[in-house]
Design a protein around this motif. Structure first.
Motif, PDB file in Angstrom:
ATOM      1  N   LEU A  92       0.627  -0.820  -0.256  1.00  0.00           N
ATOM      2  CA  LEU A  92      -0.390   0.490  -0.120  1.00  0.00           C
ATOM      3  C   LEU A  92       1.290   1.061  -0.221  1.00  0.00           C
ATOM      4  O   LEU A  92       2.255   1.572   0.420  1.00  0.00           O
ATOM      5  N   ASP A  93       0.067   2.053  -0.330  1.00  0.00           N
ATOM      6  CA  ASP A  93       1.010   3.734  -0.143  1.00  0.00           C
ATOM      7  C   ASP A  93       0.287   4.558   0.929  1.00  0.00           C
ATOM      8  O   ASP A  93      -0.909   4.459   0.919  1.00  0.00           O
ATOM      9  N   TYR A  94       0.657   4.947   1.736  1.00  0.00           N
ATOM     10  CA  TYR A  94       0.504   5.379   2.471  1.00  0.00           C
ATOM     11  C   TYR A  94       1.187   6.485   2.797  1.00  0.00           C
ATOM     12  O   TYR A  94       2.749   7.171   2.666  1.00  0.00           O
ATOM     13  N   LYS A  95       0.041   8.053   2.473  1.00  0.00           N
ATOM     14  CA  LYS A  95       0.475   9.069   2.543  1.00  0.00           C
ATOM     15  C   LYS A  95       0.651   9.484   3.889  1.00  0.00           C
ATOM     16  O   LYS A  95      -0.092   9.850   4.573  1.00  0.00           O
ATOM     17  N   ASP A  96       1.700   9.977   4.615  1.00  0.00           N
ATOM     18  CA  ASP A  96       1.826  10.442   5.773  1.00  0.00           C
ATOM     19  C   ASP A  96       1.160  11.614   6.729  1.00  0.00           C
ATOM     20  O   ASP A  96       1.707  12.735   5.619  1.00  0.00           O
ATOM     21  N   PRO A  97      -0.089  11.650   7.502  1.00  0.00           N
ATOM     22  CA  PRO A  97      -0.175  13.500   7.389  1.00  0.00           C
ATOM     23  C   PRO A  97       0.402  14.597   7.921  1.00  0.00           C
ATOM     24  O   PRO A  97      -0.093  15.575   7.785  1.00  0.00           O
ATOM     25  N   HIS A  98       1.523  14.054   8.179  1.00  0.00           N
ATOM     26  CA  HIS A  98       2.584  14.635   9.386  1.00  0.00           C
ATOM     27  C   HIS A  98       4.075  14.825   8.298  1.00  0.00           C
ATOM     28  O   HIS A  98       4.218  16.069   9.118  1.00  0.00           O
ATOM     29  N   THR A  99       4.231  14.001   7.804  1.00  0.00           N
ATOM     30  CA  THR A  99       5.496  14.971   7.496  1.00  0.00           C
ATOM     31  C   THR A  99       5.129  14.512   5.533  1.00  0.00           C
ATOM     32  O   THR A  99       6.006  15.628   4.618  1.00  0.00           O
ATOM     33  N   GLY A 100       3.831  14.557   4.604  1.00  0.00           N
ATOM     34  CA  GLY A 100       3.663  15.079   3.540  1.00  0.00           C
ATOM     35  C   GLY A 100       4.183  13.311   2.266  1.00  0.00           C
ATOM     36  O   GLY A 100       4.254  13.798   1.789  1.00  0.00           O
ATOM     37  N   ARG A 101       4.761  12.945   2.731  1.00  0.00           N
ATOM     38  CA  ARG A 101       5.859  11.452   1.822  1.00  0.00           C
ATOM     39  C   ARG A 101       4.557  10.471   2.121  1.00  0.00           C
ATOM     40  O   ARG A 101       4.317   9.836   2.994  1.00  0.00           O
ATOM     41  N   THR A 102       4.898  10.073   0.535  1.00  0.00           N
ATOM     42  CA  THR A 102       3.920   9.265   0.324  1.00  0.00           C
ATOM     43  C   THR A 102       4.664   8.170   0.073  1.00  0.00           C
ATOM     44  O   THR A 102       6.123   8.396  -1.069  1.00  0.00           O
ATOM     45  N   THR A 103       4.994   6.304   0.566  1.00  0.00           N
ATOM     46  CA  THR A 103       5.472   5.812   0.995  1.00  0.00           C
ATOM     47  C   THR A 103       4.990   4.327   0.889  1.00  0.00           C
ATOM     48  O   THR A 103       3.988   4.165   1.211  1.00  0.00           O
ATOM     49  N   ALA A 104       5.621   3.945  -0.032  1.00  0.00           N
ATOM     50  CA  ALA A 104       5.145   2.173  -0.326  1.00  0.00           C
ATOM     51  C   ALA A 104       5.681   1.807   0.811  1.00  0.00           C
ATOM     52  O   ALA A 104       6.648   1.374   1.526  1.00  0.00           O
ATOM     53  N   TRP A 105       4.459   0.525   1.290  1.00  0.00           N
ATOM     54  CA  TRP A 105       4.774  -0.802   2.414  1.00  0.00           C
ATOM     55  C   TRP A 105       3.885  -2.098   2.211  1.00  0.00           C
ATOM     56  O   TRP A 105       2.812  -1.725   1.689  1.00  0.00           O
ATOM     57  N   GLU A 106       5.342  -2.451   2.366  1.00  0.00           N
ATOM     58  CA  GLU A 106       4.377  -4.319   2.114  1.00  0.00           C
ATOM     59  C   GLU A 106       3.654  -3.974   3.727  1.00  0.00           C
ATOM     60  O   GLU A 106       3.868  -4.030   4.608  1.00  0.00           O
ATOM     61  N   TYR A 107       2.990  -5.492   3.438  1.00  0.00           N
ATOM     62  CA  TYR A 107       1.666  -5.734   4.965  1.00  0.00           C
ATOM     63  C   TYR A 107       1.606  -6.963   4.975  1.00  0.00           C
ATOM     64  O   TYR A 107       1.384  -7.376   3.689  1.00  0.00           O
ATOM     65  N   ALA A 108       1.080  -7.378   6.320  1.00  0.00           N
ATOM     66  CA  ALA A 108       0.626  -8.688   5.891  1.00  0.00           C
ATOM     67  C   ALA A 108      -1.084  -8.078   7.803  1.00  0.00           C
ATOM     68  O   ALA A 108      -0.639  -7.088   8.071  1.00  0.00           O
ATOM     69  N   VAL A 109      -1.872  -9.144   7.986  1.00  0.00           N
ATOM     70  CA  VAL A 109      -1.998  -8.835   8.606  1.00  0.00           C
ATOM     71  C   VAL A 109      -2.999 -10.238   9.830  1.00  0.00           C
ATOM     72  O   VAL A 109      -3.103 -11.440   8.921  1.00  0.00           O
ATOM     73  N   ALA A 167      12.768   6.704   8.347  1.00  0.00           N
ATOM     74  CA  ALA A 167      12.448   6.019   7.463  1.00  0.00           C
ATOM     75  C   ALA A 167      11.227   5.478   8.213  1.00  0.00           C
ATOM     76  O   ALA A 167      11.017   4.047   7.824  1.00  0.00           O
ATOM     77  N   ASP A 168      10.797   6.353   9.075  1.00  0.00           N
ATOM     78  CA  ASP A 168       9.345   5.884   9.898  1.00  0.00           C
ATOM     79  C   ASP A 168       8.062   7.012   9.523  1.00  0.00           C
ATOM     80  O   ASP A 168       8.435   8.085   8.798  1.00  0.00           O
ATOM     81  N   ILE A 169       7.149   6.560   9.762  1.00  0.00           N
ATOM     82  CA  ILE A 169       6.171   7.532  10.002  1.00  0.00           C
ATOM     83  C   ILE A 169       5.951   8.130  11.167  1.00  0.00           C
ATOM     84  O   ILE A 169       6.682   7.500  12.287  1.00  0.00           O
ATOM     85  N   ARG A 170       5.030   8.345  11.638  1.00  0.00           N
ATOM     86  CA  ARG A 170       4.942   9.339  12.457  1.00  0.00           C
ATOM     87  C   ARG A 170       3.824   8.511  12.951  1.00  0.00           C
ATOM     88  O   ARG A 170       2.490   8.815  12.690  1.00  0.00           O
ATOM     89  N   ARG A 171       3.835   8.304  14.621  1.00  0.00           N
ATOM     90  CA  ARG A 171       2.992   7.559  14.871  1.00  0.00           C
ATOM     91  C   ARG A 171       2.196   8.547  15.351  1.00  0.00           C
ATOM     92  O   ARG A 171       2.189   9.755  15.469  1.00  0.00           O
ATOM     93  N   THR A 172       0.602   7.786  15.097  1.00  0.00           N
ATOM     94  CA  THR A 172      -0.688   8.920  14.967  1.00  0.00           C
ATOM     95  C   THR A 172      -1.582   8.181  15.595  1.00  0.00           C
ATOM     96  O   THR A 172      -1.968   7.434  15.506  1.00  0.00           O
ATOM     97  N   SER A 173      -2.650   8.671  16.217  1.00  0.00           N
ATOM     98  CA  SER A 173      -3.885   8.802  16.050  1.00  0.00           C
ATOM     99  C   SER A 173      -5.408   9.211  14.781  1.00  0.00           C
ATOM    100  O   SER A 173      -3.914  10.186  14.140  1.00  0.00           O
ATOM    101  N   VAL A 174      -6.077   9.057  14.666  1.00  0.00           N
ATOM    102  CA  VAL A 174      -6.960   9.283  13.617  1.00  0.00           C
ATOM    103  C   VAL A 174      -8.242  10.190  14.045  1.00  0.00           C
ATOM    104  O   VAL A 174      -9.293   9.535  14.514  1.00  0.00           O
ATOM    105  N   ASP A 175      -8.193  10.986  13.434  1.00  0.00           N
ATOM    106  CA  ASP A 175      -9.568  12.231  13.832  1.00  0.00           C
ATOM    107  C   ASP A 175     -10.378  12.057  13.183  1.00  0.00           C
ATOM    108  O   ASP A 175     -10.472  10.868  11.556  1.00  0.00           O
ATOM    109  N   GLY A 176     -12.201  12.186  13.391  1.00  0.00           N
ATOM    110  CA  GLY A 176     -13.238  11.702  12.329  1.00  0.00           C
ATOM    111  C   GLY A 176     -13.016  11.291  12.390  1.00  0.00           C
ATOM    112  O   GLY A 176     -14.338  10.911  11.120  1.00  0.00           O
ATOM    113  N   GLN A 177     -13.023   9.675  12.940  1.00  0.00           N
ATOM    114  CA  GLN A 177     -13.764   8.430  12.903  1.00  0.00           C
ATOM    115  C   GLN A 177     -15.429   7.981  13.643  1.00  0.00           C
ATOM    116  O   GLN A 177     -15.401   8.109  14.895  1.00  0.00           O
TER     117      GLN A 177
END
Length: 463
Positions: A92-109, A167-177
């Motif tokens: 997935l491509d994650y756009k970090d709302p706190h850095t503005g960077r979009t980065t690709a990440w592999e994931y498992a669930v 190399a890291d995202i910024r740890r974050t909660s998510v508003d508006g849910q």
């Protein structure tokens, strides 16, 4: 003096009553009326008092992890069984709302089975313990079933990584849910209108493990759980009788106030660092602390650089504060063989049992200056550490709002402390009804607790 004030409403009932407004402080307890006393004497109220109003549940063992649905994860065996990423199921491509960077990440669930609540709940707070090396992170989500048969969406309860490097995202909660029935306030799931009778009857937790594509990196998650509760609205709680008193644990004394103005990018500096300062005191009471290399970024002129470190590494970039409850527990668990959970306790009797077993407790409370003798301040939300009880049953607390380290140790009157910590309703200086924390606490303890500690934690639903 003021201590750090959270910018979120803690209890769902207060959201309805106070429209989610932040408050500068609490006011004196409302007196119990004859009508309230009569209501408390009803059979229904008596039955309510006899059952637990809190349900903490976690997945921590090999058997637990095997019960979940794994998509690209596998069990990490060892002294602390967990789950890790072995075969990515997507990118997935994650756009970090706190850095503005979009980065690709592999994931498992990994998705938990549904946990049916012993207490149909108005609130829930997730917490987790994980190792997230640079270039990895986790997302924790909750989905629940309502008492009317409906289902919540998957709510994000936190995006976590221990670091904040390039190399890291910024740890974050998510508003508006929200979905019209419930919503997320930073770290807390809450039914929007508890008076409607709607409750959460079960939930699942889903954790997504991310890493840089093409690497062998992986987060490892050792504990995943949630505390759900349905507490009654109350301005006053029943008084408890002192039990196992007369013990004080050895815990370092750290003041948040000596860091005032330091690193204002982390919630305006030390005057708002009650939560990480309390966390650091307990972490060090277990013999853990940051290394010299980890502290190399801190100005060498600053005392207690580990408190600055704790503030930086608990900071929630969306909440813009260091008081995110599960982020503090997750930070504590980054230290060797430590666990951290967020839960609620029902009384000071439970705290006495923990202290007697050698387990300090971090509590969250709101109060006016007139409500807690000896504090010298009022607050709309403040964390401090209970480290013992006097022979008369009063509270011995390490209060980080003290002006310096030498003044951190305080003795607070049992009845006053008990009420401001356990109540769910209070009045602010303007007489408006606001929320109280309802006994919220952090517990940090070894991965392998001593037998007495294990027994007391199990009695409180924590294993």
């Amino acid at each position: 003096m003021t201590s750090s004030a959270p910018r979120r409403t803690v209890l769902a009932a207060a959201l309805a009553a106070a429209a989610g407004a932040a408050t500068p402080s609490a006011q004196a307890d409302a007196a119990r009326t004859p009508e309230a006393s009569a209501a408390a004497a009803t059979p229904e109220a008596a039955a309510r008092r006899t059952k637990s109003l809190v349900d903490y549940h976690a997945w921590t063992t090999t058997a637990d992890w095997n019960k979940g649905h794994a998509q690209g994860t596998a069990i990490a065996h060892g002294a602390r069984p967990g789950i890790r990423l072995v075969h990515p199921v997507g990118t997935l491509d994650y756009k970090d709302p706190h850095t503005g960077r979009t980065t690709a990440w592999e994931y498992a669930v990994w998705t938990s089975p549904a946990h049916s609540l012993k207490v149909p709940a108005t609130e829930a707070v997730a917490s987790w313990n994980a190792h997230t090396p640079p270039g990895t992170w986790i997302a924790v989500e909750l989905r629940g079933t309502y008492s009317d048969g409906g289902r919540t969406p998957w709510y994000v309860m936190g995006r976590w990584t221990a670091g904040d490097g390039d190399a890291d995202i910024r740890r974050t909660s998510v508003d508006g849910q929200k979905d019209g029935k419930s919503s997320i306030s930073t770290d807390t799931f809450a039914i929007d209108t508890p008076a409607s009778g709607l409750r959460l009857t079960s939930y699942q937790l889903r954790i997504t493990l991310h890493r840089k594509p093409g690497t062998a990196l992986t987060p490892t998650v050792w504990r995943l759980g949630a505390m759900a509760s349905d507490l009654p609205d109350r301005f006053e709680v029943p008084a408890s009788r002192p039990g196992r008193v007369g013990r004080e644990l050895v815990v370092p004394h750290y003041s948040q106030e000596i860091h005032k103005g330091q690193y204002p990018e982390y919630d305006n500096g030390g005057e708002a660092w009650c939560s990480p300062t309390s966390s650091q005191m307990i972490i060090e009471s277990w013999g853990r602390k940051p290394t010299r290399d980890q502290l190399s970024w801190v100005n060498p002129d600053y005392a207690d650089p580990q408190v600055c470190h704790a503030a930086r590494h608990t900071f929630d970039y969306q909440y813009e504060g260091c008081g995110n409850w599960p982020f503090n527990a997750a930070y504590a668990a980054t230290y060797r063989d430590l666990q951290g959970v967020v839960t609620r306790l029902a009384s000071l009797t439970a705290v006495e049992r923990l202290i007697h077993a050698g387990l300090p407790v971090i509590t969250s409370q709101s109060f006016l200056k007139t409500e807690l003798d000896g504090a010298g301040y009022g607050t709309s939300g403040h964390l401090m550490t209970v480290v013992g009880f006097t022979k008369d049953g009063d509270i011995i607390a390490n209060d980080p709002a003290a002006p310096d380290n030498a003044a951190v140790r305080r003795v607070y009157k049992r009845r006053q402390f008990e009420n401001i910590w356990l109540r769910t309703k209070r009045h602010d200086v303007n007489g408006q009804v606001r929320s109280g924390s309802g006994g919220v606490c952090y517990l940090y303890f070894p991965a392998k607790p001593a037998p007495t500690q294990h027994r007391v934690l199990a009695e409180l639903g924590i294993r």
